[in-house]
Write an enzyme that holds these catalytic residues in place. Structure first.
Site, PDB file in Angstrom:
ATOM      1  CE1 TYR A 279      80.717  45.707 129.516  1.00  0.00           C
ATOM      2  CE2 TYR A 279      82.814  46.642 128.760  1.00  0.00           C
ATOM      3  CZ  TYR A 279      81.742  45.557 128.724  1.00  0.00           C
ATOM      4  OH  TYR A 279      81.905  44.799 127.784  1.00  0.00           O
TER       5      TYR A 279
ATOM      6  CG  ASP B 118      74.307  51.888 131.051  1.00  0.00           C
ATOM      7  OD1 ASP B 118      74.397  50.389 130.840  1.00  0.00           O
ATOM      8  OD2 ASP B 118      73.646  52.380 132.027  1.00  0.00           O
TER       9      ASP B 118
ATOM     10  CG  HIS C  70      72.920  42.538 124.454  1.00  0.00           C
ATOM     11  ND1 HIS C  70      73.966  41.967 125.354  1.00  0.00           N
ATOM     12  CD2 HIS C  70      73.121  43.870 124.198  1.00  0.00           C
ATOM     13  CE1 HIS C  70      74.473  43.205 125.705  1.00  0.00           C
ATOM     14  NE2 HIS C  70      74.195  44.311 125.038  1.00  0.00           N
TER      15      HIS C  70
ATOM     16  CG  PHE D 271      79.865  45.832 123.374  1.00  0.00           C
ATOM     17  CD1 PHE D 271      79.173  44.926 124.301  1.00  0.00           C
ATOM     18  CD2 PHE D 271      79.018  46.493 122.251  1.00  0.00           C
ATOM     19  CE1 PHE D 271      77.592  44.663 124.023  1.00  0.00           C
ATOM     20  CE2 PHE D 271      77.909  46.139 122.100  1.00  0.00           C
ATOM     21  CZ  PHE D 271      77.133  45.245 123.231  1.00  0.00           C
TER      22      PHE D 271
END
Length: 222
Positions: A67, A65, A188, A78
């Site tokens: 930031y 989701d 991740h 990202f």
């Protein structure tokens, strides 16, 4: 909310907009944005679908989701807005892997708009969040919507590279036709995962370009 979405995506997703879950989702998001500080800005919610037309998608990167820090999120997973310093740790680790994999220096800022314009769909599973509250908009309908996006790409396109980083992203594998597309999986890029050895050395960026070139497609300028 004044939102933007490129016309090819509007065509692909028009049936979704009429479904009950999506209408409920819209009402939820409108109420959240009118009651709390939510991210990204309303006009940026669908930026991933605005920068990268359906028929131009070459790579899909899945995030979780947005930031939750005000001023960071702008609708691309990202990615952060150009002025953001310091960069989020996950993005730093992405750039470190690119540096090791391809020998490229760190970019001037953390905006990944240049990736989106080359055909990288930077898609979060959930497209909105309350400021300061990660995952606060999970389970409200976004996941149904973004799963449909993945299914559309899987069904109607060929030779797309799906980069699935972390457990949440890897669970999307079942939505993808592995006979038509390339899937690359790893941990991740967050510090917790990366420092345990699940991220660095995956070489996803050179592997992506090698695959694209093998299919006669232009490589990504990372």
């Amino acid at each position: 909310m004044n939102v933007k979405m490129e016309s090819s995506w509007q065509e692909q997703l028009k049936d979704e907009f009429e479904k009950e879950y999506f209408k409920n989702l819209v009402q939820f998001v409108k109420k959240e944005y009118s009651t709390y500080t939510c991210l990204p800005k309303g006009r940026d919610i669908f930026n991933a679908l605005d920068y990268t037309p359906f028929d131009k998608v070459k790579v899909v990167i899945m995030g979780q989701d947005p930031y939750p820090t005000p001023g960071h999120a702008h609708g691309l997973c990202f990615s952060v807005q150009e002025q953001v310093k310091p960069l989020p740790p996950s993005l730093v680790n992405i750039f470190k892997e690119i540096q090791t994999d391809l020998g490229l220096s760190f970019p001037a800022n953390g905006s990944l708009v240049r990736w989106a314009k080359q055909g990288i769909l930077l898609l979060n599973a959930v497209l909105t969040v309350r400021a300061g509250q990660p995952r606060s908009h999970q389970g409200k309908g976004w996941e149904i919507f973004t799963n449909q996006i993945i299914k559309k790409i899987s069904e109607k396109r060929e030779n797309v590279v799906f980069l699935l980083w972390g457990g949440d992203a890897k669970r999307k594998k079942k939505l993808i036709d592995t006979q038509k597309h390339k899937i690359l999986e790893s941990g991740h890029p967050s510090p917790l995962s990366a420092n345990r050895g699940y991220w660095f050395g995956n070489k996803h960026f050179s592997k992506t370009n090698n695959f694209l070139q093998s299919k006669g497609l232009e490589k990504i300028i990372w």
